[in-house]
Design an enzyme around this catalytic site. Structure first.
Site, short mmCIF file in Angstrom:
data_model
loop_
_atom_site.label_atom_id
_atom_site.label_comp_id
_atom_site.label_asym_id
_atom_site.label_seq_id
_atom_site.Cartn_x
_atom_site.Cartn_y
_atom_site.Cartn_z
N GLU A 84 -5.60 -2.31 5.08
CA GLU A 84 -5.42 -2.89 3.75
C GLU A 84 -6.35 -4.08 3.50
O GLU A 84 -6.02 -4.97 2.71
CB GLU A 84 -3.97 -3.29 3.55
N HIS A 171 7.54 -1.80 0.37
CA HIS A 171 6.40 -2.12 1.22
C HIS A 171 6.49 -3.54 1.78
O HIS A 171 6.60 -3.71 2.99
CB HIS A 171 5.12 -1.93 0.39
#
Length: 246
Positions: A84, A171
């Site tokens: 990410e 998340h």
């Protein structure tokens, strides 16, 4: 790790350990970054002896370019950048007020959001910076995906807007600030409010925002107390070997 940016690497490593000890980054998921210049950043990477955020060392913090390549000799020898990374680089590129990015997976924040509980200013003097942050609003990015490409990062940034903290549905959380310390402390405050909200509702109570009158009475205790003193406390917790209950 000795050498260039040693103090900054140690700071980020300590930030990762604080997140883990506070229960915001259980296991191996999560990362912290700090902008160095317009082309490079320091970020927590996974190394050859990966043990999780609670055991992060300065050598796990690597200097890379915004495109994910090494920004110096040996920086990625045996280490891998986060999947990410776009979450970090997009935020750092989009806003001049951001120098540090925290991404963590706090279970209480995830649970509260999935239960339809938003982050609200339900406390007052209990946590003044957190109360003000909640009163300003904590937006939600409604997709439970890995923010692993520029398109998803752009979506996340749209949801973040000008706010300092964003909940990532199913998340975790993204917290942005001018300093690593502030970004971590913001995340802790939001996690605490989420936890209190869950406790109150599970006990049969209801959530009520702090009144405007009481909000107006809350003093600004200043950066030296809100950030510097609070951060010294976090350092004492991790270096003293005390692990807070999750």
């Amino acid at each position: 790790m000795t050498g260039k940016f040693g103090e900054e690497r140690a700071l980020i490593a300590n930030a990762c350990r604080v997140l883990a000890h506070r229960g915001l980054a259980d296991g191996i998921l999560g990362h912290v970054s700090l902008r160095i210049d317009d082309e490079s950043l320091l970020v927590r990477c996974r190394g050859p002896r990966e043990r999780g955020l609670g055991f992060t060392e300065a050598e796990d913090i690597r200097l890379i370019r915004f495109d994910g390549t090494a920004a110096g000799p040996g920086e990625l020898d045996g280490w891998h950048v986060p999947n990410e990374l776009p979450l970090h680089t997009a935020a750092l590129s989009a806003r001049d007020d951001i120098a540090a990015v925290v991404h963590a997976h706090p279970s209480r924040i995830v649970a509260a959001d999935l239960a339809g509980i938003r982050i609200r200013p339900i406390v007052g003097a209990f946590d003044i910076p957190g109360t003000r942050l909640a009163a300003a609003g904590v937006p939600v990015y409604p997709r439970g995906v890995l923010v692993r490409n520029h398109a998803l990062a752009a979506e996340m940034l749209t949801a973040l807007g000008d706010y300092p903290v964003l909940v990532l549905r199913a998340h975790g959380i993204t917290s942005v600030a001018p300093t690593v310390e502030q970004a971590v402390l913001q995340a802790i405050s939001v996690d605490t409010i989420a936890g209190l909200s869950l406790d109150i509702l599970s006990a049969g109570g209801t959530l009520s925002d702090l009144s405007g009158e009481d909000m107006a009475e809350l003093p600004d205790l200043g950066n030296s107390f809100n950030t510097s003193t609070a951060w010294r406390h976090e350092m004492a917790r991790i270096h003293g070997g005390f692990v807070a209950p999750c």
